[in-house]
Scaffold this active site. Structure first.
Site, PDB file in Angstrom:
ATOM      1  CB  SER A  15     -29.194  98.820  66.079  1.00 43.20           C
ATOM      2  OG  SER A  15     -30.361  98.049  65.824  1.00 43.20           O
ATOM      3  CG  LEU A  17     -36.012 104.005  63.869  1.00 40.66           C
ATOM      4  CD1 LEU A  17     -37.485 103.794  63.541  1.00 40.66           C
ATOM      5  CD2 LEU A  17     -35.526 105.329  63.311  1.00 40.66           C
ATOM      6  CG  ASP A  36     -31.570  94.922  70.635  1.00 36.61           C
ATOM      7  OD1 ASP A  36     -31.733  96.030  70.093  1.00 36.61           O
ATOM      8  OD2 ASP A  36     -31.427  93.867  69.978  1.00 36.61           O
ATOM      9  CG  ASP A  57     -38.580  86.804  71.915  1.00 36.91           C
ATOM     10  OD1 ASP A  57     -39.298  87.659  71.333  1.00 36.91           O
ATOM     11  OD2 ASP A  57     -38.605  85.594  71.624  1.00 36.91           O
ATOM     12  CB  CYS A  84     -37.645 101.066  68.718  1.00 38.03           C
ATOM     13  SG  CYS A  84     -37.941 102.814  69.040  1.00 38.03           S
ATOM     14  CE1 TYR A 159     -41.994  96.142  58.973  1.00 37.32           C
ATOM     15  CE2 TYR A 159     -42.872  97.647  57.326  1.00 37.32           C
ATOM     16  CZ  TYR A 159     -42.106  97.417  58.457  1.00 37.32           C
ATOM     17  OH  TYR A 159     -41.456  98.474  59.072  1.00 37.32           O
ATOM     18  CG  PHE A 192     -36.306 106.853  59.471  1.00 35.60           C
ATOM     19  CD1 PHE A 192     -35.763 107.646  60.460  1.00 35.60           C
ATOM     20  CD2 PHE A 192     -37.564 107.167  58.976  1.00 35.60           C
ATOM     21  CE1 PHE A 192     -36.445 108.745  60.949  1.00 35.60           C
ATOM     22  CE2 PHE A 192     -38.256 108.264  59.458  1.00 35.60           C
ATOM     23  CZ  PHE A 192     -37.695 109.067  60.453  1.00 35.60           C
TER      24      PHE A 192
END
Length: 253
Positions: A15, A17, A36, A57, A84, A159, A192
């Site tokens: 999904s 980017l 993913d 993972d 990503c 983050y 984004f």
């Protein structure tokens, strides 16, 4: 570096980017493996581009090794890794409930920073023993940070720390891997239109877009993918963190 016929691995490729990057690489002739945790989403993108899907993972050593082994089995050692995959999360250091839960901080660091490093080290080991091209290039590793690494907002301590770690290891990784002909670059996107942000009400999305100097819109995953292709194409881009944000600088909150 010419990517036609080269193996490329994209984490978080199901999904946002990552999906846009996987599509762009495949359109240029790369042999793409989509990684993913979301099996359904990742498999759909891989099928769409004629690539390979591997559930992964990124923060788990065995899972990452298995995914890269599958990619190598299909396409040989990768020449490209685009990191990503990542997670968000906002929590104040001291909130109404008291101090931020340490487990919440650890989870974001583990996925975003440790996961990115895990993929970088494993992919670099594989790329390092592949034959170089005529110019001595073996490959390029592109990771995804965030403008929060520089302009972290209130509630983004974890983050911002995770993304700041990615930016900080870019240059030393580039210096270390230079002897193998491997470049290391990090992209730092701003606001984004990813699935997480698109969950916000349209009014909120419009407000965020209006805060961007130019162009006054949310970044599109295709914008990010174009920059990935440019970095891969230009062999002199190395050891750098590149902001892609429309000149946005995040306010405190």
């Amino acid at each position: 570096m010419d990517i036609k016929g080269k193996g490329a691995v994209v984490t978080g490729g199901g999904s946002g980017l990552g999906a846009a990057t996987a599509r762009a690489l495949a359109a240029q002739g790369a042999l793409v493996t989509v990684l993913d945790r979301n099996v359904d989403a990742g498999a759909v993108v891989a099928a769409e581009i004629g690539g390979t899907f591997a559930a992964c993972d990124i923060a788990d050593e065995a899972s990452a090794k298995a995914a890269l082994a599958l990619s190598a089995e299909r396409y040989g050692a990768p020449a490209i890794l685009v990191n990503c995959a990542g997670i968000g999360g906002a929590s104040r250091i001291v909130g109404r409930e008291g101090p931020m839960a340490l487990a919440d901080f650890e989870r974001i660091i583990r996925v975003n920073l440790i996961g990115t490093f895990n993929m970088l080290r494993l992919a670099a080991a594989s790329i390092s023993v592949a034959p170089p091209d005529a110019d001595g290039n073996r490959g390029v590793i592109i990771s995804t940070a965030s403008v929060a690494a520089f302009d972290g907002q209130i509630g983004q301590a974890a983050y911002a720390a995770s993304k700041g770690g990615i930016t900080a290891m870019t240059l030393p990784a580039a210096r270390e891997l230079a002897r193998f002909g491997i470049r290391v670059v990090t992209l730092a996107p701003g606001l984004f239109a990813t699935p997480l942000l698109l969950e916000l009400p349209e009014e909120a999305q419009a407000g965020l877009a209006a805060s961007i100097p130019y162009p006054a819109r949310l970044g599109l995953p295709a914008d990010f993918a174009k920059l990935v292709l440019s970095v891969i194409d230009n062999d002199y881009v190395n050891g750098e963190v590149i902001r892609i944000d429309g000149a946005l600088r995040l306010p405190p909150k």
